[in-house]
Design a protein around this motif. Structure first.
Motif, mmCIF file in Angstrom:
data_model
loop_
_atom_site.group_PDB
_atom_site.id
_atom_site.type_symbol
_atom_site.label_atom_id
_atom_site.label_comp_id
_atom_site.label_asym_id
_atom_site.label_seq_id
_atom_site.Cartn_x
_atom_site.Cartn_y
_atom_site.Cartn_z
ATOM 1 N N ASP A 158 -5.723 -2.460 -6.366
ATOM 2 C CA ASP A 158 -6.267 -1.419 -5.492
ATOM 3 C C ASP A 158 -6.622 -1.941 -4.104
ATOM 4 O O ASP A 158 -7.249 -1.236 -3.299
ATOM 5 C CB ASP A 158 -7.479 -0.746 -6.136
ATOM 6 C CG ASP A 158 -8.624 -1.720 -6.415
ATOM 7 O OD1 ASP A 158 -8.492 -2.917 -6.060
ATOM 8 O OD2 ASP A 158 -9.637 -1.290 -6.988
ATOM 9 N N SER A 165 0.843 -1.189 0.000
ATOM 10 C CA SER A 165 0.000 0.000 0.000
ATOM 11 C C SER A 165 0.883 1.247 0.000
ATOM 12 O O SER A 165 1.386 1.646 1.057
ATOM 13 C CB SER A 165 -0.929 0.012 1.219
ATOM 14 O OG SER A 165 -1.706 1.193 1.266
ATOM 15 N N GLU A 215 -8.485 -4.747 -3.181
ATOM 16 C CA GLU A 215 -9.714 -5.502 -2.936
ATOM 17 C C GLU A 215 -9.381 -6.977 -2.708
ATOM 18 O O GLU A 215 -8.744 -7.614 -3.549
ATOM 19 C CB GLU A 215 -10.681 -5.372 -4.107
ATOM 20 C CG GLU A 215 -12.011 -6.098 -3.841
ATOM 21 C CD GLU A 215 -12.972 -6.002 -4.998
ATOM 22 O OE1 GLU A 215 -13.991 -5.300 -4.874
ATOM 23 O OE2 GLU A 215 -12.705 -6.633 -6.037
#
Length: 337
Positions: free
Chosen positions: A315, A20, A317
């Motif tokens: 992203d 991230s 998920e």
């Protein structure tokens, strides 16, 4: 990411390690088989570059390695231990650079030996491989140059069924296995398999106490399996780019190897065969919704011994599907967590 980003921790909780931005996030089940807690950042407030590696010991503890920016234009490797997926991980600890200083030289890989010591591997500036390992008395030993040339970026580190560490690398010369001959010993070069390899497609699975099976794709897209001492076995056409995820599981009382991959068409596909009996044949079976390019696939067994498949998009998920309570390896509907 390198290594098993989906793990089962010591208390049976599943956990995932997600890149991230300038950090690594961990998410975990609140209880085995239960709802998932929100993400928490690994290693405190320190920033790291994308491309972390994860290794897990027999004690269930996760060891994470990443590159951290130091001064402009330079980076160093850092390590963190995560004892429980639902708790905070230790801060990132510097472990140095294979060439003493400089910028990143390639994605790291990490394996954890039978004594719980992490062994970290990374390509060095000269195109070979360097390693550093935790000492029995604590701290880290010196960096060691394992030599080599033209090594491709992807390194596969694994702890064999004997508890000794193995490393698989590929180059234009083929696939090279390095291994410990004795516990806590130096890694020595072993067999060089003269084969052409599509870069970035290596994955390994311990398939017995004595053997590890390496999976890879050739430039034509054929997925192959190889165990040192034998010849590579063509399996079936790779469903998509990148490595397969692999796990041993019991199906109808038989020890089987299950492979999973995101197909070029965008769905997860599975194929299975009796472990180390690839000649029995494999075929892909599709599952789940369409996934964007770059989505990752992982498989693990949960605390109840059920197969769990996971996908992770760029992203962040996360989707999971658990094995149904019925014969075979059929999965229930995929759920976003």
């Amino acid at each position: 990411m390198n290594g098993d980003w989906l793990i089962r921790g010591p208390e049976g909780r599943l956990g995932v390690y997600i890149p991230s931005g300038d950090g690594v996030l961990c998410r975990a089940e609140h209880r085995p088989g239960g709802p998932w807690d929100g993400p928490r950042k690994v290693g405190g407030d320190q920033k790291v570059h994308p491309g972390h590696a994860v290794g897990q010991g027999v004690d269930g503890y996760a060891h994470l390695v990443a590159w951290r920016p130091t001064v402009p234009g330079e980076s160093g490797l850092v390590h963190s231990t995560h004892f429980r997926p639902h708790l905070a991980a230790l801060d990132w600890t510097p472990i140095g650079h294979p060439n003493k200083k400089g910028d990143r030289t390639g994605p790291p890989a990490v394996a954890v030996d039978a004594e719980g010591r992490a062994h970290v591997f990374v390509r060095n500036k000269g195109g070979g491989v360097s390693m550093v390992a935790q000492k029995e008395s604590g701290g880290w030993g010196p960096w060691r140059d394992l030599k080599g040339r033209g090594t491709q970026e992807q390194l596969i580190a694994v702890t064999g069924g004997s508890g000794r560490v193995e490393l698989y690398t590929s180059s234009a010369d083929g696939i090279l296995r390095r291994h410990q001959e004795v516990p806590d010993g130096a890694l020595v070069p072993g067999e060089l398999l003269d084969v052409r390899v599509r870069a970035g497609t290596l994955s390994a699975l311990v398939t017995s106490k004595e053997r590890t099976t390496l999976f890879f794709a050739d430039p034509e897209g054929m997925l192959c399996a190889w165990r040192p001492g034998g010849d590579p076995v063509p399996l079936l056409a790779a469903a998509g780019p990148g490595p397969v995820a692999a796990i041993r599981c019991v199906v109808a009382g038989q020890d089987c190897t299950l492979l999973a991959q995101r197909s070029a068409a965008g769905r997860v596909v599975f194929a299975a065969c009796p472990t180390e009996q690839e000649s029995a044949g494999l075929r892909w079976t599709e599952s789940g919704p369409h996934l964007p390019a770059g989505a990752r696939v992982a498989v693990v067994e949960d605390a109840d011994g059920r197969l769990v498949a996971a996908t992770l998009t760029a992203d962040g998920e996360l989707r999971l599907a658990r094995q149904k309570d019925e014969p075979g390896i059929a999965l229930a509907a995929w759920q976003t967590v």
